[in-house]
Design a protein around this motif. Structure first.
Motif, PDB file in Angstrom:
ATOM      1  N   GLY A 127      -1.946  -7.140   0.826  1.00  0.00           N
ATOM      2  CA  GLY A 127      -0.505  -6.976   0.722  1.00  0.00           C
ATOM      3  C   GLY A 127       0.215  -8.279   0.901  1.00  0.00           C
ATOM      4  N   LYS A 128       1.498  -8.200   0.680  1.00  0.00           N
ATOM      5  CA  LYS A 128       2.391  -9.344   0.837  1.00  0.00           C
ATOM      6  C   LYS A 128       3.310  -9.030   2.007  1.00  0.00           C
ATOM      7  N   ALA A 129       3.314  -9.908   3.007  1.00  0.00           N
ATOM      8  CA  ALA A 129       4.119  -9.683   4.207  1.00  0.00           C
ATOM      9  C   ALA A 129       5.557  -9.357   3.808  1.00  0.00           C
ATOM     10  N   PRO A 130       6.153  -8.423   4.495  1.00  0.00           N
ATOM     11  CA  PRO A 130       5.727  -7.777   5.732  1.00  0.00           C
ATOM     12  C   PRO A 130       4.907  -6.504   5.538  1.00  0.00           C
ATOM     13  N   VAL A 131       4.609  -6.121   4.289  1.00  0.00           N
ATOM     14  CA  VAL A 131       3.879  -4.877   4.044  1.00  0.00           C
ATOM     15  C   VAL A 131       2.386  -5.153   3.923  1.00  0.00           C
ATOM     16  N   SER A 132       1.593  -4.330   4.582  1.00  0.00           N
ATOM     17  CA  SER A 132       0.142  -4.395   4.511  1.00  0.00           C
ATOM     18  C   SER A 132      -0.356  -3.018   4.094  1.00  0.00           C
ATOM     19  N   ARG A 133      -1.174  -2.991   3.056  1.00  0.00           N
ATOM     20  CA  ARG A 133      -1.732  -1.724   2.568  1.00  0.00           C
ATOM     21  C   ARG A 133      -3.209  -1.667   2.940  1.00  0.00           C
ATOM     22  N   SER A 134      -3.677  -0.481   3.306  1.00  0.00           N
ATOM     23  CA  SER A 134      -5.080  -0.334   3.683  1.00  0.00           C
ATOM     24  C   SER A 134      -5.804   0.565   2.687  1.00  0.00           C
ATOM     25  N   PHE A 135      -7.115   0.297   2.575  1.00  0.00           N
ATOM     26  CA  PHE A 135      -7.957   1.072   1.676  1.00  0.00           C
ATOM     27  C   PHE A 135      -9.378   1.038   2.197  1.00  0.00           C
ATOM     28  N   CYS A 136     -10.201   1.947   1.699  1.00  0.00           N
ATOM     29  CA  CYS A 136     -11.608   1.978   2.087  1.00  0.00           C
ATOM     30  C   CYS A 136     -12.364   0.939   1.273  1.00  0.00           C
ATOM     31  N   ALA A 137     -13.065   0.049   1.952  1.00  0.00           N
ATOM     32  CA  ALA A 137     -13.849  -0.983   1.269  1.00  0.00           C
ATOM     33  C   ALA A 137     -15.081  -0.390   0.578  1.00  0.00           C
ATOM     34  N   THR A 138     -15.481   0.817   0.958  1.00  0.00           N
ATOM     35  CA  THR A 138     -16.645   1.447   0.349  1.00  0.00           C
ATOM     36  C   THR A 138     -16.287   2.148  -0.958  1.00  0.00           C
ATOM     37  N   CYS A 139     -15.272   3.008  -0.928  1.00  0.00           N
ATOM     38  CA  CYS A 139     -14.930   3.793  -2.130  1.00  0.00           C
ATOM     39  C   CYS A 139     -13.651   3.326  -2.824  1.00  0.00           C
ATOM     40  N   GLY A 140     -12.887   2.456  -2.172  1.00  0.00           N
ATOM     41  CA  GLY A 140     -11.675   1.924  -2.779  1.00  0.00           C
ATOM     42  C   GLY A 140     -10.448   2.803  -2.654  1.00  0.00           C
TER      43      GLY A 140
END
Length: 139
Positions: free
Chosen positions: A62-75
């Motif tokens: 992400g681009k500060a100030p927002v951070s996005r999360s995801f699973c590194a295994t399945c995406g």
């Protein structure tokens, strides 16, 4: 108090909230469309202190100030956090085990909605974000 659970597609990451959500919305902004790969995104928000995670750690971008999360295994996309709102976390509605329990109540960035996407749901439509940031920023 109900448990609110979810996780990624492969099950490597699970999460649980011990309190009811504080927010649910659709977002039509360009960033959410690209991050989700969908014509819009839908989110359910919780107080971060009420959420626990189990399994692998999520990858982030992400681009500060927002951070996005995801699973590194399945995406699978999981959530986003905004540094201006450190006490909140917003999960992708599709990451919830029972997404039907979290109907959105508003549309954010409505002018950015794709012209072929019509949702006559009667919900309020905002030109910008729908959760105020402390600094008054509209993005």
């Amino acid at each position: 108090m109900a448990k609110h659970t979810g996780g990624c597609r492969c099950g490597a990451i699970r999460f649980e909230a011990d309190a009811d959500p504080i927010y649910a919305s659709y977002c039509h902004c360009e960033d959410c469309k690209r991050a989700s790969g969908a014509p819009m995104a839908a989110f359910v928000g919780f107080h971060a202190a009420d959420v626990t995670f189990d399994g692998e750690d999520a990858a982030t971008y992400g681009k500060a100030p927002v951070s996005r999360s995801f699973c590194a295994t399945c995406g699978a996309p999981l959530a986003y956090a905004d540094a201006r709102l450190p006490e909140r976390i917003f999960f992708m509605l599709g990451a919830m085990d029972a997404p039907e329990n979290y109907p959105p109540t508003v549309h954010a960035y409505a002018p950015e909605a794709l012209p072929f996407l019509h949702m006559d749901d009667g919900l309020p439509r905002s030109d910008t974000m729908t959760v105020p940031r402390p600094d008054g920023d509209k993005t």
